[in-house]
Design a protein around this motif. Structure first.
Motif: not given
Ligand SMILES: Cc1ncc(COP(=O)(O)O)c(C=O)c1O
Length: 346
Positions: A3-6, A212-219, A242-247, A252-257
């Protein structure tokens, strides 16, 4: 097949629904404005700058942490805690906002305060006093001593019949802001869409909100890259955090890789100066320019430093004149009053 994480995308509704599984208390007035600042843009020779006014989240002088507290303090309540204990300095915005929110929610607030005893009661520390928060004067900044004083404070609260939540030790606490700003990215992207603007960079103080803004923006497939400006500490440490928090929020919250990578962030430590809290000449210029072109106040510890990063990157030619950038004003206004000496003669 890998699966492409991108390629992972979630709709605003999917993000909201997954976050809505968490307990939440309403505190913030949202959406906050996304404000055009043409005079500041012009003074810097372009680009188009928009300021996301999270200093205007409304509660207790506002700031980014109001969004985070909606999740953190709901978690505290849902788990039956009735005292909230922070280890935090006198001018902490985090402490001031939690002191006020705990007052509203009927939670006892205790601040274990590092640093000298008998500090001048001004800015955030003054507001803490007004809320009636209990302040434990430690007279030390030694981490081991502070942990020992925290242990003693927790024991004391338990003896007095409280169930205390030691925020700095609880795993949920650091991701509350990242959860809140994953959701806030929906708000920001919607406002940019309404303006017909394509934003390439979002500048703000590095930390939980930036993650959070980076994770949301990417999604959401937003075109911006988060530019996280350190206010103390190296860019390597900031990127790791930043990587630890966003991942953590992704998994843990969004059920994503764990889909976030180093490429999702630009991090800066060249604007820190000598240390956390150093109001460098560049920070002072950022405060002066923003106030004198737009009537918007930045503080010398957080938002002034982040703005000095944006200004610095523009002057280095790293931000194109035709780009649209967002600066997130994360609050911190009361700190201005504690830096009266440094800021009186800008
Ligand atoms: C004014 C201001 N901006 C930004 C931050 C960074 O907050 P966070 O790590 O929650 O994004 C803080 C943290 O104290 C702050 O007080």
């Amino acid at each position: 097949m890998s699966t492409s994480l991108e390629a992972i995308r979630l709709s605003p509704t999917e993000i909201r629904e997954r976050i809505a599984r968490l307990p939440r208390v309403p505190l913030a007035f949202t959406p906050t404005p996304l404000e055009e600042v043409p005079r500041l843009s012009e003074a810097l020779g372009g680009p188009r700058i928009l300021i996301k006014r999270d200093d205007l989240t409304g509660f207790a002088f506002g700031g980014n942490k109001v969004r985070a507290m909606e999740f953190r303090l709901a978690h505290v309540k849902a788990h039956g805690y009735d005292a909230f204990v922070l280890v935090n300095i006198g001018q902490s915005n985090h402490a001031r906002l939690h002191a006020a929110a705990c007052a509203r929610l009927g939670i006892k607030m205790v601040i274990v305060k590092p640093g000298p005893k008998g500090e001048r009661v001004t800015g955030n520390l003054l507001l803490n006093h007004i809320t009636g928060a209990e302040i434990v004067e430690t007279g030390t900044t030694d981490p081991a001593e502070l942990e020992k004083i925290l242990d003693d404070t927790l024991d004391d609260l338990r003896r007095r019949g409280y169930k205390p939540y030691a925020s700095t030790r609880e795993p949920f606490s650091p991701i509350a802001g990242t959860i809140a700003f994953t959701e806030a990215s929906i708000e920001l992207v919607g406002q940019l869409t309404d303006l017909g603007a394509t934003c390439s960079r979002v500048f703000l103080v590095g930390g939980t909100s930036a993650a959070g803004l980076a994770l949301g923006g990417k999604l959401l497939g937003a075109p911006y890259r988060v530019h996280a400006v350190s206010v103390g500490g190296s860019k390597e440490a900031l990127l790791k955090s930043e990587l630890t928090l966003s991942n953590r929020v992704a998994t843990e919250v969004l059920d994503l890789p764990p889909l976030m990578t180093g490429d999702d962030f630009a991090v800066f430590d060249e604007y820190v100066g000598s240390r956390y809290g150093d109001a460098t000449p560049e920070v002072r210029e950022a405060i002066r320019l923003t106030a004198r072109t737009e009537g918007i106040f930045l503080d010398p510890v957080y938002t002034g430093k982040a703005m000095s990063g944006l200004i610095g990157e523009i002057r280095k030619g790293h931000v194109g004149k035709d780009e649209t950038v967002v600066f997130v004003h994360t609050g911190g206004t009361p700190i201005i009053f504690a830096y009266d000496g440094a800021l009186a003669n800008l």
